[in-house]
Design a protein around this motif. Structure first.
Motif, PDB file in Angstrom:
ATOM      1  N   GLU A 292      -4.555  13.848 -11.252  1.00 31.90           N
ATOM      2  CA  GLU A 292      -3.624  12.989 -10.522  1.00 31.90           C
ATOM      3  C   GLU A 292      -3.420  11.677 -11.260  1.00 31.90           C
ATOM      4  O   GLU A 292      -2.368  11.041 -11.136  1.00 31.90           O
ATOM      5  CB  GLU A 292      -4.136  12.743  -9.107  1.00 31.90           C
ATOM      6  N   HIS A 293      -4.410  11.283 -12.046  1.00 28.31           N
ATOM      7  CA  HIS A 293      -4.275  10.043 -12.816  1.00 28.31           C
ATOM      8  C   HIS A 293      -3.135  10.160 -13.826  1.00 28.31           C
ATOM      9  O   HIS A 293      -2.400   9.186 -14.056  1.00 28.31           O
ATOM     10  CB  HIS A 293      -5.581   9.729 -13.540  1.00 28.31           C
ATOM     11  N   GLN A 295      -0.359  11.824 -13.569  1.00 32.89           N
ATOM     12  CA  GLN A 295       0.889  11.633 -12.837  1.00 32.89           C
ATOM     13  C   GLN A 295       1.091  10.169 -12.462  1.00 32.89           C
ATOM     14  O   GLN A 295       2.172   9.603 -12.659  1.00 32.89           O
ATOM     15  CB  GLN A 295       0.885  12.511 -11.580  1.00 32.89           C
ATOM     16  N   ALA A 296       0.045   9.541 -11.948  1.00 37.38           N
ATOM     17  CA  ALA A 296       0.152   8.149 -11.502  1.00 37.38           C
ATOM     18  C   ALA A 296       0.471   7.220 -12.668  1.00 37.38           C
ATOM     19  O   ALA A 296       1.327   6.325 -12.557  1.00 37.38           O
ATOM     20  CB  ALA A 296      -1.139   7.722 -10.819  1.00 37.38           C
ATOM     21  N   VAL A 300       3.996   4.900 -13.073  1.00 33.98           N
ATOM     22  CA  VAL A 300       3.867   3.443 -13.136  1.00 33.98           C
ATOM     23  C   VAL A 300       4.407   2.921 -14.462  1.00 33.98           C
ATOM     24  O   VAL A 300       5.109   1.899 -14.502  1.00 33.98           O
ATOM     25  CB  VAL A 300       2.403   3.018 -12.925  1.00 33.98           C
ATOM     26  N   LEU A 342       4.577  13.213  -4.735  1.00 32.42           N
ATOM     27  CA  LEU A 342       3.626  12.106  -4.638  1.00 32.42           C
ATOM     28  C   LEU A 342       2.531  12.392  -3.620  1.00 32.42           C
ATOM     29  O   LEU A 342       1.556  11.646  -3.533  1.00 32.42           O
ATOM     30  CB  LEU A 342       4.358  10.821  -4.228  1.00 32.42           C
ATOM     31  N   LYS A 362      -1.327  11.266  -2.940  1.00 34.71           N
ATOM     32  CA  LYS A 362      -1.988  11.428  -4.232  1.00 34.71           C
ATOM     33  C   LYS A 362      -2.097  10.060  -4.916  1.00 34.71           C
ATOM     34  O   LYS A 362      -1.600   9.051  -4.418  1.00 34.71           O
ATOM     35  CB  LYS A 362      -1.188  12.412  -5.094  1.00 34.71           C
ATOM     36  N   GLU A 363      -2.746  10.028  -6.049  1.00 40.09           N
ATOM     37  CA  GLU A 363      -2.909   8.760  -6.769  1.00 40.09           C
ATOM     38  C   GLU A 363      -1.561   8.121  -7.073  1.00 40.09           C
ATOM     39  O   GLU A 363      -1.414   6.904  -7.019  1.00 40.09           O
ATOM     40  CB  GLU A 363      -3.686   8.990  -8.068  1.00 40.09           C
ATOM     41  N   ALA A 364      -0.563   8.953  -7.401  1.00 36.20           N
ATOM     42  CA  ALA A 364       0.764   8.414  -7.713  1.00 36.20           C
ATOM     43  C   ALA A 364       1.378   7.720  -6.504  1.00 36.20           C
ATOM     44  O   ALA A 364       2.070   6.707  -6.641  1.00 36.20           O
ATOM     45  CB  ALA A 364       1.677   9.532  -8.215  1.00 36.20           C
ATOM     46  N   HIS A 366      -0.291   6.133  -4.099  1.00 38.21           N
ATOM     47  CA  HIS A 366      -0.955   4.829  -3.951  1.00 38.21           C
ATOM     48  C   HIS A 366      -0.491   3.850  -5.031  1.00 38.21           C
ATOM     49  O   HIS A 366      -0.295   2.660  -4.755  1.00 38.21           O
ATOM     50  CB  HIS A 366      -2.468   5.008  -4.011  1.00 38.21           C
ATOM     51  N   ALA A 367      -0.319   4.360  -6.264  1.00 33.08           N
ATOM     52  CA  ALA A 367       0.101   3.479  -7.356  1.00 33.08           C
ATOM     53  C   ALA A 367       1.501   2.919  -7.113  1.00 33.08           C
ATOM     54  O   ALA A 367       1.748   1.720  -7.300  1.00 33.08           O
ATOM     55  CB  ALA A 367       0.055   4.247  -8.682  1.00 33.08           C
TER      56      ALA A 367
END
Length: 388
Positions: A292-293, A295-296, A300, A342, A362-364, A366-367
Motif C-alpha cells: 500500500e505504501h 500506491q500512497a 502523493v 483508495l 488504505k494508506e493512499a 490517509h495520505a
C-alpha cells in the motif's frame, strides 16, 4: 431513458480484459465564496478530488445503491476531505442521483457519463440526458462541470474495429486498425459529442482523453487527461504535462493513481493486468508483493507535481472497487492488489458473490486525506480573512 449498462472505466481497469433526484443544493452564496477562494488562495490545484464510479456491478451485492452512495459521498467530503467528486459510469438514474447528492453536500462535481458497447445514438442520448440534468443542477447553484465522456476510442464502437471493448483492445494491441481512419472517426465523434454537450449544458465543458490521444481542445473549456506516467524526477512529469497547457485552458487530471503492489507505479496504467481471469476464482498472476505504501507514495508524488503546476484539478482513481476484494490471508486471491481504489473492499464471506461487504481506508486514502485536509484548512482561513 431506462438504465443502460455497459463496461465502465472501473470495470475495465479492474480486469475487463478477462472478461435522480435533486434536493436542496449548495447553500446560498457558496459559489461566490468558492470563486473568491480560488482567486485569492495560494498557488496549487483548484479542485482536489476522487473518482466515484456508478454502475451495475458484477453481482447484485456489488452494484451501486442509493444508501451506500450517500454514505460514500459523505466520507469523501468529511474523511478524505476532497472538495470534488468525479461522478462517472453509466445509467442516467445512477449518475444523476449521485450528482444531486454530491451537490447537496457542497461538493464540486465533474459529471462524466461513460456508456460502452452500444450504438452511437444511445451513447449520445445518454450524454444528452445526463447533460440536461447537469444544467439543471448548475442553474440551481451547484458547482458542476460536464465531461462528454472518456477515451472514446475505447468505449465507442466504430472508431476502432471491434464490437466490444475487449475486441477493440485486442485489435489495437495487434495493430489490426488503420491509424488514419481511426483518428478521423475519433475526431468526428468527439466533435459531435462536444456539440451535443454545448447544446444541453451551458457551464464548463470537458473531456477525459488518454495521454496519447490527439484531441482538438478548441472544442472544450477544460483539457482533461487520464494520467498514469511514471518518472523518477518530478521535472519529467512537469515537462510531459506542460504540453497540455499550450492550449491556454485549464487542465484537469481526470484520473491518476496506481495499484497496491511493488512496482505497480512503473506499469504506465497497466497495473491492473496481474489478474488471471481464466481461473475460477480469479487469482493474481506471478508473485507480486502487496504494498500500500507504493500506491500512497505515487499518488502523493503526483499530487505535488499537479500542485506545483497550478492545474485546474486532479481526481484520484478511484474511491472504491467493490469487485476487487481484499483477502488479507490469501495473497493469490487478493484482487485488491490489482485495484486502483483508495479503499480496500472486505467481504463478510470471502468468495461468496452475495456476501455483504464494507470498505476500509488504505494508506493512499490517509495520505491524500492529509494533503486534501491541509488544503481545505488553508482555503477556509483565506475565506474567513477576506473582505466582509
Amino acid at each position: 431513458m431506462a438504465n443502460t449498462t455497459g463496461i465502465n472505466r472501473a470495470q475495465f481497469l479492474a480486469g475487463a480484459l478477462a472478461l435522480g433526484t435533486a434536493g436542496a443544493l449548495l447553500p446560498s452564496g457558496q459559489a461566490a465564496a468558492e470563486a473568491q477562494a480560488a482567486a485569492t488562495g495560494p498557488r496549487g490545484l483548484r479542485r482536489h478530488g476522487v473518482v466515484y464510479t456508478v454502475g451495475a456491478g458484477e453481482t447484485p451485492a456489488t452494484a451501486w445503491s442509493p444508501c451506500r452512495m450517500r454514505a460514500d459521498l459523505r466520507a469523501i467530503r468529511d474523511e478524505l476531505h476532497a472538495d470534488t467528486v468525479e461522478v462517472t459510469g453509466d445509467g442516467v438514474d445512477r449518475l444523476t442521483a449521485t450528482a444531486a447528492r454530491a451537490a447537496e453536500l457542497g461538493l464540486h462535481i465533474w459529471l462524466q457519463p461513460t456508456l460502452a458497447d452500444v450504438p452511437e445514438r444511445d451513447i449520445l442520448e445518454h450524454l444528452a440526458e445526463t447533460g440536461r440534468f447537469a444544467e439543471r443542477l448548475r442553474r440551481q447553484g451547484a458547482s458542476v462541470d460536464l465531461s462528454v465522456g472518456c477515451e472514446f476510442w475505447l468505449f465507442v464502437p466504430g472508431i476502432v474495429p471491434g464490437a466490444t471493448v475487449l475486441d477493440r483492445v485486442e485489435n489495437l494491441l495487434n495493430g489490426a486498425f488503420d491509424p488514419v481512419g481511426t483518428q478521423r472517426r475519433l475526431d468526428a465523434f468527439t466533435k459531435k459529442a462536444a456539440a451535443l454537450g454545448r447544446s444541453v449544458f451551458h457551464g464548463s465543458l470537458g473531456y477525459a482523453a488518454a495521454q496519447d490521444d490527439e484531441v482538438d481542445w478548441n472544442l472544450f473549456d477544460i483539457v482533461g487527461i487520464d494520467y498514469y506516467s511514471y518518472f523518477r524526477q518530478p521535472a519529467d512529469h512537469v515537462r510531459e504535462l506542460h504540453r497540455y497547457q499550450r492550449w491556454g485552458k485549464p487542465v484537469a487530471v481526470t484520473e491518476f493513481g496506481t495499484c497496491a503492489y511493488k512496482g505497480a507505479e512503473k506499469t504506465a496504467g497497466m497495473g491492473w493486468n496481474v489478474v488471471d481471469h481464466d481461473k475460477s476464482p480469479e487469482e493474481i498472476k506471478g508473485h507480486p508483493v502487496r504494498s500500500e505504501h507504493t500506491q500512497a507514495a505515487y499518488v502523493v508524488d503526483l499530487l505535488e507535481v499537479f500542485e506545483s503546476m497550478g492545474l485546474y484539478g486532479a481526481m484520484a482513481f478511484e474511491f472504491v472497487t467493490p469487485d476487487a476484494p481484499h483477502r488479507a490471508h490469501d495473497p493469490r486471491h487478493d484482487l485488491d492488489m490489482a485495484s486502483y481504489a483508495l479503499t480496500r473492499t472486505v467481504e463478510d464471506r470471502p468468495f461468496d458473490p452475495g456476501s455483504p461487504w464494507h470498505w476500509e481506508p488504505k494508506e493512499a486514502f490517509h495520505a491524500l486525506a492529509r494533503r486534501y485536509g491541509h488544503r481545505a484548512r488553508v482555503m477556509r482561513r483565506r475565506c474567513s480573512s477576506g473582505p466582509k
